[in-house]
Design a protein around this motif. Structure first.
Motif, short mmCIF file in Angstrom:
data_model
loop_
_atom_site.label_atom_id
_atom_site.label_comp_id
_atom_site.label_asym_id
_atom_site.label_seq_id
_atom_site.Cartn_x
_atom_site.Cartn_y
_atom_site.Cartn_z
N GLU A 34 46.41 41.42 34.47
CA GLU A 34 47.15 42.61 34.86
C GLU A 34 48.34 42.22 35.73
OE1 GLU A 34 44.22 46.11 35.20
OE2 GLU A 34 43.26 44.43 36.15
N SER A 35 49.15 43.22 36.10
CA SER A 35 50.34 42.88 36.86
C SER A 35 49.96 42.19 38.16
CB SER A 35 51.19 44.12 37.13
OG SER A 35 50.39 45.23 37.37
N PRO B 73 35.50 52.81 33.47
CA PRO B 73 36.36 51.80 34.09
C PRO B 73 35.72 51.15 35.29
CG PRO B 73 37.09 54.00 34.66
CD PRO B 73 35.93 54.19 33.76
N ILE B 74 36.18 49.93 35.59
CA ILE B 74 35.73 49.32 36.82
C ILE B 74 36.42 50.01 37.98
CG2 ILE B 74 34.98 47.05 36.13
CD1 ILE B 74 37.82 46.08 36.69
N LYS B 75 35.73 50.03 39.07
CA LYS B 75 36.24 50.76 40.23
C LYS B 75 37.32 49.95 40.93
CE LYS B 75 33.08 54.19 40.51
NZ LYS B 75 32.77 54.07 39.12
N GLY B 76 38.12 50.65 41.70
CA GLY B 76 39.01 49.98 42.63
C GLY B 76 40.29 49.49 42.02
N GLU B 77 41.13 48.96 42.88
CA GLU B 77 42.46 48.53 42.52
C GLU B 77 42.53 47.02 42.57
OE1 GLU B 77 45.51 50.76 42.84
OE2 GLU B 77 44.05 52.30 42.34
N ILE B 78 43.61 46.50 42.01
CA ILE B 78 43.86 45.07 42.16
C ILE B 78 44.27 44.85 43.61
CG2 ILE B 78 45.25 43.17 41.33
CD1 ILE B 78 45.77 45.10 38.85
N TYR C 271 35.16 40.19 34.94
CA TYR C 271 36.51 40.74 34.83
C TYR C 271 36.96 40.79 33.37
CZ TYR C 271 41.51 41.40 35.26
OH TYR C 271 42.79 41.89 35.12
N GLY D 151 42.30 52.95 32.12
CA GLY D 151 40.97 53.47 31.81
C GLY D 151 40.51 54.47 32.85
N GLN D 152 40.77 54.16 34.11
CA GLN D 152 40.37 55.07 35.19
C GLN D 152 41.08 56.41 35.05
OE1 GLN D 152 41.36 53.00 38.80
NE2 GLN D 152 39.67 51.57 38.66
N ASP E 254 48.25 49.39 34.50
CA ASP E 254 47.47 48.27 33.97
C ASP E 254 46.25 48.78 33.22
OD1 ASP E 254 48.70 45.82 34.65
OD2 ASP E 254 48.33 46.28 36.74
N VAL E 255 45.69 47.90 32.38
CA VAL E 255 44.60 48.32 31.49
C VAL E 255 43.42 48.94 32.25
CG1 VAL E 255 43.03 47.59 29.68
CG2 VAL E 255 45.21 46.48 29.91
N THR E 256 42.96 48.25 33.30
CA THR E 256 41.77 48.78 33.98
C THR E 256 42.09 50.09 34.69
OG1 THR E 256 42.24 47.42 35.92
CG2 THR E 256 40.69 46.53 34.33
N ILE E 257 43.33 50.21 35.19
CA ILE E 257 43.73 51.44 35.87
C ILE E 257 43.95 52.55 34.85
CG2 ILE E 257 45.35 52.41 37.54
CD1 ILE E 257 43.85 50.02 38.61
N ILE F 15 45.96 43.12 25.23
CA ILE F 15 44.91 42.25 24.73
C ILE F 15 44.77 42.37 23.22
CG2 ILE F 15 42.43 41.80 24.90
CD1 ILE F 15 42.84 42.87 27.85
N SER G 125 39.89 58.49 32.01
CA SER G 125 38.57 59.10 32.16
C SER G 125 38.63 60.26 33.15
CB SER G 125 37.53 58.05 32.55
OG SER G 125 37.34 57.98 33.93
N ARG H 9 35.45 44.34 43.25
CA ARG H 9 35.39 45.28 42.13
C ARG H 9 34.23 44.96 41.20
NH1 ARG H 9 41.08 45.28 39.32
NH2 ARG H 9 40.60 47.42 38.76
N HIS I 110 50.16 41.55 28.47
CA HIS I 110 49.12 42.38 29.07
C HIS I 110 48.34 43.09 27.96
CE1 HIS I 110 52.16 45.33 28.15
NE2 HIS I 110 51.21 46.23 28.24
N GLY J 76 38.29 48.11 28.71
CA GLY J 76 39.33 49.09 29.01
C GLY J 76 40.39 49.21 27.93
N SER K 100 49.35 52.68 45.54
CA SER K 100 49.62 51.81 44.39
C SER K 100 50.00 52.67 43.20
CB SER K 100 48.38 51.00 44.07
OG SER K 100 47.38 51.87 43.61
N ALA L 185 35.41 43.69 31.80
CA ALA L 185 36.05 44.95 32.21
C ALA L 185 37.36 45.14 31.46
CB ALA L 185 36.29 44.93 33.71
N LEU L 186 38.13 44.06 31.33
CA LEU L 186 39.40 44.14 30.61
C LEU L 186 39.18 44.56 29.17
CD1 LEU L 186 41.72 41.07 31.23
CD2 LEU L 186 42.20 43.44 31.71
#
Lengths: 330, 327
Positions: free
Chosen positions: B58-59, B275-280, B255, A196-197, A191-194, B220, A200, B295, B218, B262, A161, B258-259
């Motif tokens: 998110e996308s 950050p929250i773990k993992g992908e969409i 969620y 942040g990852q 994307d925002v959450t990604i 915020i 960090s 997630r 996207h 971030g 991804s 988390a948004l």
């Protein structure tokens, strides 16, 4: 504060111009700054401000019609500007690495991640055996938070991804444990959450390995949370630089002020945003005097004719504006 | 207050039909299925007159598909859109015109071979809102509304900067005097200093022309600034919707939290991102139950099997999370 550290990179009066049919475009015109070991410097500006070209100039990736026409890029005492392309290879991707905005463009789509990573290691040290290089590549993937790195090495870029791809390019940049990483809008496409990852992850890596980082972005908010110092560019020049605290809390240059003011969170809900009127002048046809004159609220007659010099403020800041309030002048 | 738009159980599926080989193999007893993406999955909400409703996510969360259905560009697979428009207006202007869209990319959304005057007046002339003789003054008026110099009427889009082109796009939308604007990432492609100009323009126009917005973004930070109400989407579903103050003070869904966590803020000092773990997950194969459970830190057994529904947890504040039932 950064003066105490020996700077890893010292740029002085860098000028990178593009010789186009329409005329000479001064994309970077007299940029100076330095980065110490383990320091994170944010280079902020809007499109066309010359921030990316500054990054490309450091790593020697400016192509014709562009040319570095003046200034020094001193990396650990060596002037990179005087090196031949072959000599530059020793630094590029080895001592200095770069991360780009779009990881799909930086990774080769027809080669496995493994091949690309091992190539990057062996290109700089051919004494490393294939098997050892592979272990190093695997560990690098682990460091940027990619799980089951051993299997992922066999994958092709399209099987990742966007966020994962950017992690792979960060891993590649870290492979040879560079002293300096130039990151050009590394999280803009995420994307925002990604985002942040990835931020960090980068923060952690730079802290652990004492790698200096030049973070090029248009997003002041991202930079304010990670950088030690900030350089704001406008029309090919650094208009303000200083520590993140002083610059964000009390921006001096009218452009920095305007930029900060236009960030929505700096404004009260329901009130109009503070805006900078007008737009960036054409780089081919910059006005005499200060490039920001047509959008500035403090403009006076001198601004129209005289190019502002750098003012050094008491808190170590440098500002290119002749119209600073009296009490700040040193 | 009267809603200007009611969205009821709206869904949009995109189906990738089987190719010839798969069809042939199916005849031979293989079991190839069509790939279906539930881009928007059973979404209901209302928008009131004069409101700015922000849609964030998110996308791949379906926010653009939702906007396109509301603007009438995409037909929904199922569900209804009910516009309650002013009758005095609908008698003169075809109802479809009253919802207009402003796109993300000001470079590809304007016809490069047309002059600005033609771009702006094409729709009103075609729909007989104005006649040829009025063309010049009408277009001048529209340009002035969006803060452009009327002398630029005869120019082509490439002669404008990105911000100015976005203004032309807005003038084109306003030219048919709409009631409702769908802004799909309309400021995402612009520089920070230009973004502020366009946001201010949107707010000005809303007051002047009595507009209602669906503002998809996207970013915020921008939505926080201008929206009255926020809808948060994740993988085609609405996970939370709340008035803005409530949204910022008491975000409910994990969620949403988390948004919000971030979002980079203009603050000094080293910021720690947690950050929250993992992908969409892939929308082709979304996780069962609550889409967010892989997630989510708080996920429990029920989240893995049962789809949560939107429940009103505070006045006008809805959230789709099983954790709210625990209390």
């Amino acid at each position: 504060m950064s003066k105490a550290l020996d700077p890893i990179l010292k740029i002085s009066n860098l000028q990178t111009h593009f010789f186009t049919k329409a005329g000479v475009l001064k994309a970077v015109d007299g940029v100076s700054f330095e980065i110490g070991a383990g320091e994170i410097v944010g280079l902020v500006g809007e499109s066309g401000s010359g921030k990316s070209i500054t990054g490309f100039s450091i790593i020697g990736l400016v192509d014709a019609p562009g040319k570095i026409v003046g200034g020094d890029i001193s990396f650990k005492g060596q002037n990179l500007n005087q090196l031949s392309n072959e000599q530059m290879q020793h630094y590029r991707g080895n001592r200095i690495a770069m991360i780009f905005q779009d990881p799909m463009m930086t990774l080769n789509p027809v080669l496995r991640i493994e091949t690309q990573m091992i190539e990057a290691i062996q290109a700089h040290d051919d004494s490393i055996a294939h098997e050892d290089a592979r272990i190093r590549a695997r560990d690098a993937l682990g460091l940027v938070g990619i799980s089951s790195a051993d299997e992922r090495l066999r994958a092709y870029p399209h099987q990742f991804s966007g966020g994962m791809r950017q992690r792979v390019s960060i891993a590649i940049a870290m492979l040879n444990r560079p002293d300096l990483i130039i990151a050009d809008e590394p999280t803009t496409a995420l994307d925002v959450t990604i985002q942040g990852q990835v931020i960090s992850e980068m923060q952690k890596l730079c802290q652990e390995t004492k790698t200096a980082l030049l973070w090029i972005t248009h997003d002041l908010a991202v930079v304010s949370g990670i950088a030690d110092r900030i350089c704001v560019m406008y029309a090919g020049r650094v208009v303000e630089q200083g520590s993140i605290e002083s610059t964000i809390l009390n921006p001096m240059h009218p452009y920095t002020r305007g930029l900060m003011g236009s960030v929505p969170s700096q404004n009260q809900r329901g009130k109009p945003l503070q805006q900078i009127d007008g737009m960036v002048p054409s780089m081919l046809n910059l006005p005499n005097g200060c490039a920001f004159q047509n959008r500035c609220r403090r403009v006076n007659d001198t601004c129209l004719t005289k190019q502002p010099d750098i003012m050094h403020l008491a808190d170590g800041r440098q500002v290119r504006c002749i119209n600073l309030p009296e009490e700040y002048k040193v | 207050m009267k809603p200007i738009l009611k969205v009821e159980n709206l869904s949009k599926d995109f189906v990738k039909p089987l190719d010839l080989v798969a069809k042939a193999l199916n005849k031979l007893g293989q079991n190839y299925r069509e790939e279906i993406v539930h881009a928007v999955d059973d979404v209901s909400f209302s928008i009131f007159k004069g409101e700015i409703v922000g849609v964030v996510g998110e996308s791949g969360c379906g926010k653009s598909t939702l906007g396109r259905m509301i603007a009438g560009i995409l037909p929904p697979t199922s569900g209804h859109l009910k516009f309650e428009l002013d009758e005095s207006k609908t008698s003169k202007i075809p109802p479809a015109l009253l919802t207009q869209m402003i796109f993300q990319d000001p470079f590809s959304s304007l016809n490069p071979r047309k002059r600005v005057i033609d771009i702006i007046t094409e729709a009103p002339i075609y729909h007989k809102l104005i006649d040829q003789a009025e063309k010049q003054t009408y277009a001048e008026d529209m340009l002035q509304r969006v803060g452009l110099d009327p002398d630029t009427l005869q120019r082509y889009p490439h002669q404008f900067s990105g911000g100015q082109r976005q203004r032309v796009g807005i003038a084109r939308a306003l030219a048919v005097s709409p009631d409702f604007l769908v802004c799909d990432e309309s400021i995402a492609a612009l520089d920070v200093s230009i973004q502020a100009q366009i946001i201010n323009l949107f707010v000005d126009l809303k007051d002047k022309f009595d507009l209602t917005y669906l503002f998809i973004s996207h970013d915020i930070g921008v939505v926080e600034h201008i929206a009255d109400r926020v809808i948060v989407m994740y993988l085609g579903r609405i996970v939370e919707t709340a008035p803005i103050q409530d949204f910022l003070k008491n975000p409910n869904h994990p969620y949403t939290n988390a948004l919000l966590a971030g979002v980079p803020r203009l603050e000094i000092g080293k910021r720690k991102y947690e950050p929250i773990k993992g992908e969409i997950p892939s929308p082709l194969d979304p996780p069962p139950g609550c889409h967010f459970h892989p997630r989510c830190r708080f996920a429990e057994e029920r989240c893995r099997v049962e789809k949560p529904i939107l429940i009103e947890i505070a006045p006008a504040h809805f959230s789709a999370c099983h954790l709210n039932d625990r209390a």
